[in-house]
Design a protein around this motif. Structure first.
Motif, short mmCIF file in Angstrom:
data_model
loop_
_atom_site.label_atom_id
_atom_site.label_comp_id
_atom_site.label_asym_id
_atom_site.label_seq_id
_atom_site.Cartn_x
_atom_site.Cartn_y
_atom_site.Cartn_z
N TYR A 60 0.92 -1.27 0.07
CA TYR A 60 0.01 0.01 0.04
C TYR A 60 1.02 1.26 0.04
O TYR A 60 0.34 2.38 -0.32
N MET A 61 2.33 1.06 0.26
CA MET A 61 3.10 2.16 0.35
C MET A 61 3.63 2.40 -0.87
O MET A 61 3.92 3.40 -1.64
N LEU A 62 4.19 1.20 -1.59
CA LEU A 62 4.94 1.34 -2.77
C LEU A 62 4.32 1.39 -4.00
O LEU A 62 4.70 2.08 -5.04
N GLU A 63 3.15 0.89 -3.91
CA GLU A 63 2.04 1.09 -5.35
C GLU A 63 1.66 2.64 -5.51
O GLU A 63 2.00 3.27 -6.98
N PRO A 64 1.37 3.34 -4.54
CA PRO A 64 1.19 4.79 -4.99
C PRO A 64 2.35 5.65 -5.12
O PRO A 64 2.32 6.46 -6.14
N ALA A 65 3.33 5.12 -4.68
CA ALA A 65 4.82 5.64 -5.07
C ALA A 65 5.23 5.64 -6.35
O ALA A 65 5.67 6.37 -6.93
N LEU A 66 5.24 4.24 -6.62
CA LEU A 66 5.29 4.13 -8.19
C LEU A 66 4.59 4.74 -9.11
O LEU A 66 4.80 5.25 -10.17
N THR A 67 3.06 4.59 -8.79
CA THR A 67 2.04 5.37 -9.70
C THR A 67 2.37 6.54 -9.81
O THR A 67 2.32 7.19 -10.92
N ALA A 68 2.76 7.39 -8.69
CA ALA A 68 3.15 8.65 -8.91
C ALA A 68 4.34 9.03 -9.89
O ALA A 68 4.20 9.97 -10.60
#
Length: 454
Positions: A60-68
């Protein structure tokens, strides 16, 4: 063997580390998204990346960071949620994406996480591509950031699990069914916790699922391919025909027969090779495996006129060699099985389905069919270290050379640094078990002493 360029972040299977600590933190994931986005943002078409994950809390932390990072680099992001690694490879190709990303640390505990990248062909990136992306991450990424009018968009693909389920089912012969078979499937509380039981049930099996209640913390905890004891016990208790144990991202598998005996990837390779050879389906006159595979597998194949082609450890290197020589079957002792007609990377569920097809077609119990050869005694010990690798020490090199000379043609020694954690893997194999144990013990003690001294 593959001579890989030096890489700082990428190991044998992507980037991996402790969650919320560099390099497995949000800041690094953001820069990776920006750098990979810049690397693949070529041409005038609308660029797209598929992102999947396993069930770890840190996803849940890495997914939005990669998405951004990807959105800022001008790439559209398709989010598919928890799905097996092979599903991400499949979707990358079928959606005509430029890049696929799997957030997973495979068989590691929940505290770890990792990021694997796939190219538009669904294949893991080459060493050279990973080096190029690392170089971009180390540089000024301002050039990767697009104008506001060119920002990407993020969306969720709701039918992603169904697409993989149908692809997995299509790998099983249409003329066969799993009706009448009871199968225990252990999903390691990981990425396949929904899709794997569904595939087996829809093919007709009586399915007994375990490891299907992920909570973000229990992935691989006492379950899965690295901890098959619970599966073996349940197979015996429920009088099942077969047990299937997947790892956290379901790209590898180990099996248990109806007696609870654990079956590794070497026996799986032997069974599929024998079956495909008899049906004139095996291509290349060989099977590709790694330096870890047992010499018993090599002798089994040789007796049938087949070669065993060995590579460095890592299913990526297995796949590369398969493409070089035109083979359609390869894998690792740990359970990664690559069959290009069904997918571009290791797929534990599809490998299990190929074994089940043989069991159904031949009408034999797993304990008989999956005992293709008697493995030579083999022992593997992991020596953890901190700081510089003890393998660079002259005394360690001398000890390894001395043990190799002592074994001669009676066996072999394999010493290597893990590509995913700070451990040295010490392995020996020979026809006499006592010789194997003594060899491994001496080498492990030498390496351990040097690791402490450092």
């Amino acid at each position: 063997m593959t001579n890989a360029p030096a890489r700082r972040l990428f190991g044998t299977d992507g980037i991996r580390g402790t969650a919320n600590r560099a390099p497995m933190d949000a800041a690094t994931a953001l820069r990776l998204g920006q750098a990979a986005g810049r690397y693949f943002n070529r041409g005038t078409h609308r660029h797209r990346v598929v992102i999947g994950k396993d069930t770890r809390l840190s996803g849940y932390m890495l997914e939005p960071a990669l998405t951004a990072g990807f959105v800022g680099a001008g790439m559209d992001v398709v989010l598919v949620g928890p799905l097996p690694t092979p599903a991400i490879a499949l979707l990358t190709r079928s959606l005509r994406a430029d890049l696929g990303v799997m957030i997973s640390a495979s068989h590691n505990p929940y505290e770890d996480n990792g990021i694997k990248l796939f190219g538009p062909d669904g294949l893991k990136l080459t060493d050279d591509q990973e080096c190029a992306i690392e170089a971009l991450m180390d540089g000024d990424l301002d050039a990767a950031l697009v104008a506001p009018s060119r920002l990407g968009r993020a969306s969720r693909l709701e039918d992603a699990p169904g697409r993989y389920i149908e692809a997995a089912k299509a790998s099983f012969p249409r003329s066969l069914t799993l009706e009448g078979l009871r199968i225990v499937v252990d999903c390691a509380h990981g990425a396949a916790y929904k899709v794997a039981p569904t595939v087996l049930w829809e093919l007709g099996a009586d399915v007994v699922p375990i490891g299907v209640s992920p909570d973000g913390f229990n992935i691989n905890k006492g379950v899965g391919s690295t901890a098959p004891a619970a599966l073996a016990a349940l197979v015996q208790e429920r009088r099942a025909n077969l047990g299937i144990a997947l790892d956290g991202d379901a790209d590898r598998v180990v099996l248990t027969d109806e007696t609870g005996q654990v079956v590794d990837g070497d026996q799986i390779l032997a069974l599929i090779a024998r079956s495909w050879l008899s049906r004139d389906r095996l291509r290349g006159g060989a099977v590709v495996a790694t330096v870890m595979s047992n010499m018993g597998l090599e002798r089994f194949l040789a007796a049938r006129g087949l070669d065993l082609l060995r590579t460095a450890v890592g299913d990526r290197y297995v796949g590369e060699r398969m493409r070089e020589v035109g083979c359609n079957l390869g894998g690792e002792q740990s359970g990664h099985m690559i069959m290009p007609e069904f997918g571009t990377t290791g797929d534990g569920l599809i490998a299990a389905l190929q074994v089940l097809a043989v069991l159904v077609d031949e009408g034999r119990p797993a304990s008989e069919a999956l005992r293709c050869f008697a493995p030579l005694p083999q022992r593997l010990v992991n020596v953890r270290y901190a700081g510089p690798s003890p393998l660079a020490d002259a005394a360690v090199k001398e000890a390894i050379a001395a043990e190799e000379a002592a074994l001669g043609t009676r066996g072999r020694v394999l010493i290597r640094a893990s590509g995913t954690e700070p451990v040295i893997r010490v392995m020996a194999e020979a026809e006499e078990e006592a010789l194997v144990d003594a060899t491994v013990a001496r080498l492990a003690d030498t390496i351990r002493a040097k690791a402490r001294a450092a």
